[in-house]
Every structure is written in C-alpha cells, then in structure tokens.
Write a protein that holds these residues in place. Structure first.
Motif, short mmCIF file in Angstrom:
data_model
loop_
_atom_site.label_atom_id
_atom_site.label_comp_id
_atom_site.label_asym_id
_atom_site.label_seq_id
_atom_site.Cartn_x
_atom_site.Cartn_y
_atom_site.Cartn_z
N THR A 16 0.94 -1.16 0.24
CA THR A 16 -0.04 -0.11 -0.13
C THR A 16 0.84 1.48 0.08
OG1 THR A 16 -1.67 -1.16 1.29
CG2 THR A 16 -1.69 1.17 1.19
N HIS A 68 4.02 1.55 -1.15
CA HIS A 68 4.93 1.60 -2.52
C HIS A 68 3.69 2.17 -3.42
CE1 HIS A 68 8.57 0.26 -1.12
NE2 HIS A 68 7.93 -0.64 -0.84
N GLY A 69 2.48 1.75 -3.53
CA GLY A 69 1.40 2.27 -4.31
C GLY A 69 1.21 3.52 -4.16
N PHE A 70 1.15 4.14 -2.97
CA PHE A 70 0.93 5.35 -2.61
C PHE A 70 1.83 6.36 -3.15
CE2 PHE A 70 1.25 9.06 0.38
CZ PHE A 70 0.28 9.69 0.27
N LYS A 124 4.14 5.98 -5.48
CA LYS A 124 3.84 5.82 -6.72
C LYS A 124 2.95 6.74 -7.28
CE LYS A 124 4.60 1.97 -8.70
NZ LYS A 124 4.91 0.49 -9.27
N TRP A 125 1.79 6.70 -6.71
CA TRP A 125 0.62 7.56 -7.16
C TRP A 125 1.09 9.10 -7.02
CZ3 TRP A 125 -2.15 11.06 -4.26
CH2 TRP A 125 -3.65 11.61 -4.91
N VAL A 126 1.77 9.43 -5.84
CA VAL A 126 2.00 10.77 -5.57
C VAL A 126 3.23 11.38 -6.58
CG1 VAL A 126 3.49 12.16 -3.96
CG2 VAL A 126 1.74 10.87 -3.20
N ARG A 143 3.65 10.24 -9.58
CA ARG A 143 3.09 10.53 -10.81
C ARG A 143 2.36 11.84 -10.90
NH1 ARG A 143 1.08 4.36 -12.45
NH2 ARG A 143 3.31 3.68 -12.74
N THR A 144 1.53 12.10 -9.70
CA THR A 144 0.84 13.18 -9.88
C THR A 144 1.62 14.44 -9.79
OG1 THR A 144 -1.01 12.04 -8.38
CG2 THR A 144 -0.98 14.29 -8.14
N TYR A 202 4.34 14.75 -11.07
CA TYR A 202 5.00 14.87 -12.45
C TYR A 202 3.82 15.60 -13.53
CZ TYR A 202 8.86 11.87 -12.00
OH TYR A 202 10.20 11.34 -11.38
#
Length: 44
Positions: free
Chosen positions: A17, A19-21, A23-25, A27-28, A30
C-alpha cells in the motif's frame, strides 16, 4: 499481548500500500509540473 515479539508481524500488505501511494504521489507531481510548464510556455 504477552506472546507478542516486536518485528514478527507480517507487514507485506502495508508495504505494498505504501509503495502504491508513493508511486501515485510521484506521478501526480509529474502531471502537476507538466501542467505548470505548459501554462508557463503557452500562456505568456
């Protein structure tokens, strides 16, 4: 609680969870930077 040993808990779900968070942050961030650069270049 008497039989609990620190460090013995399985935390793979929490790690996934997290690592997914992260990764999402990333990308956001960027996308936000790309939008700001687009606005800076084409809105002058």
């Amino acid at each position: 609680m008497a039989d609990y040993k620190p460090g013995s808990m399985d935390i793979t779900a929490q790690e996934q969870t997290f690592h997914g968070f992260i990764k999402w942050v990333i990308r956001t961030v960027y996308v936000i930077i790309a939008v700001l650069l687009f606005l800076a270049i084409f809105n002058s």
